[in-house]
Design an enzyme around this catalytic site. Structure first.
Site, mmCIF file in Angstrom:
data_model
loop_
_atom_site.group_PDB
_atom_site.id
_atom_site.type_symbol
_atom_site.label_atom_id
_atom_site.label_comp_id
_atom_site.label_asym_id
_atom_site.label_seq_id
_atom_site.Cartn_x
_atom_site.Cartn_y
_atom_site.Cartn_z
ATOM 1 N N LYS A 1 3.732 29.587 -8.931
ATOM 2 C CA LYS A 1 3.976 29.697 -10.379
ATOM 3 C C LYS A 1 4.656 28.453 -10.926
ATOM 4 O O LYS A 1 4.495 28.117 -12.111
ATOM 5 C CB LYS A 1 4.782 30.965 -10.690
ATOM 6 C CG LYS A 1 6.184 31.019 -10.124
ATOM 7 C CD LYS A 1 7.249 30.445 -11.046
ATOM 8 C CE LYS A 1 8.600 30.404 -10.347
ATOM 9 N NZ LYS A 1 9.650 29.778 -11.181
ATOM 10 N N THR B 1 8.527 31.300 -16.634
ATOM 11 C CA THR B 1 8.527 29.879 -16.273
ATOM 12 C C THR B 1 7.555 29.086 -17.130
ATOM 13 O O THR B 1 7.765 27.897 -17.367
ATOM 14 C CB THR B 1 8.189 29.711 -14.779
ATOM 15 O OG1 THR B 1 8.974 30.613 -14.004
ATOM 16 C CG2 THR B 1 8.480 28.298 -14.311
#
Length: 329
Positions: free
Chosen positions: A184, A242
């Site tokens: 990620k 994120t």
């Protein structure tokens, strides 16, 4: 319980603060003596968390011998590329390790592989999810997951870490949680590129969705236990925050590079490590060896390290051969 927290950056310091507030005894290890002295004297980590007051009972040290003698429960909050070197400083192994770090090292290893190659026969767990340190520091609601093969230990740590603002779930898929956290960060760099080019909402939503697809495809090929792991807090949850948060270091890197700032200059101005920058190369090496298609991660690498124009990278992703979104077998 007693915990030795390795790493006095923002997340290591905030997690140590949380543990103290939960009634545990904590010793925080800082690589530099002056940082440990700052925490002990001023009850503040002025380098990484200026203005945040720390509990007076939170003690820091730069001495490995003190850490070894304090507790058999280690919490790792060190950037992945430094973990092996830090562990080599210890002559005694702990009983349990809780990992907070997210990435793959230059030898293509997850953190569990790094730790268990150094210390055999320990109880290893990884805590991950959408948990920016600054929000946890001021006690904003946060939910994470702790993955451990020993579910009894997972439940004990779940209770030890949870409080009214920090909720912990348990999971058995250690590798799935680790892979989610590593990949990620690379996808978040791509999200930052979109922000740097114009903050396109349609493109950002599509990127997050297809990025999750890459995370799942990669993780399942490596032997992660369940695709549902990638739908949870360590996967989708962490990916969303994120890719969208102004606190995200990886997203910031992508945005600055898309605006024309050289990668070396972006990193030079950052106090903390953007793990996706260091993860993308070994990630792609693993993917190529297993013949896993990772088009977003490939474009991130070429933008960061091969000088590709970010707009060209977007165009190439959009003009790939057409295909089904999901193949049902």
């Amino acid at each position: 319980m007693r915990f030795s927290v390795l790493g006095a950056g923002s997340w290591g310091t905030v997690f140590a603060k949380l543990l103290v507030e939960n009634g545990h005894e904590v010793l925080l290890w800082a690589r530099r003596e002056e940082l440990a002295e700052d925490i002990n004297k001023n009850h503040e980590n002025t380098e990484y968390l200026p203005g945040l007051k720390l509990p007076q009972s939170l003690i820091a040290t730069s001495r490995i011998s003190e850490v070894e003698g304090f507790s058999e429960n280690f919490v790792i909050a060190v950037p992945v590329k430094y973990i092996e070197g830090v562990l080599e400083k210890f002559s005694k192994k702990p009983k349990t390790v809780v990992n907070l770090s997210k990435g793959i090292d230059s030898k293509q290893r997850s953190v569990s592989s790094i730790v268990c190659s150094r210390w055999q026969d320990i109880e290893y767990s990884v805590l991950s999810g959408p948990c920016h340190a600054l929000e946890v520091a001021v006690r904003l609601p946060t939910s994470v997951v702790i993955a451990c093969e020993n579910q009894q230990l997972a439940r004990e740590l779940q209770v030890a870490f949870s409080n009214e603002y920090f909720r912990v779930y348990t999971c058995e898929d250690v590798l799935g949680v680790e892979i989610s956290g590593a990949v990620k960060n690379v996808i978040a760099i791509a999200a930052g590129v979109i922000d740097g080019l114009g903050r396109w909402h349609n493109a950002k939503a599509a990127l997050i969705t297809r990025g999750l697809h890459e995370i799942g495809r990669f993780g399942l090929a490596l032997g992660c236990k369940s695709p549902l792991t990638f739908m949870g807090l360590a996967g989708m949850g962490d990916l969303i925050v994120t890719c969208t948060s102004t606190h995200s270091r990886n997203r910031h890197v992508g945005e600055m590079v898309a605006k024309g700032v050289k990668l070396v200059d972006v990193l030079k101005d950052m106090k903390m490590v953007a793990e996706g920058v260091h993860t993308v190369k070994p990630l792609l090496e693993i993917a190529e060896s297993l013949k896993i298609d990772m088009p977003i991660c490939r474009q991130v690498y070429e933008v960061l390290f091969a000088g590709k124009d970010p707009q060209q990278a977007i165009t190439e992703l959009m003009t790939r051969p057409l295909k089904m979104e999901i193949e049902f077998k």
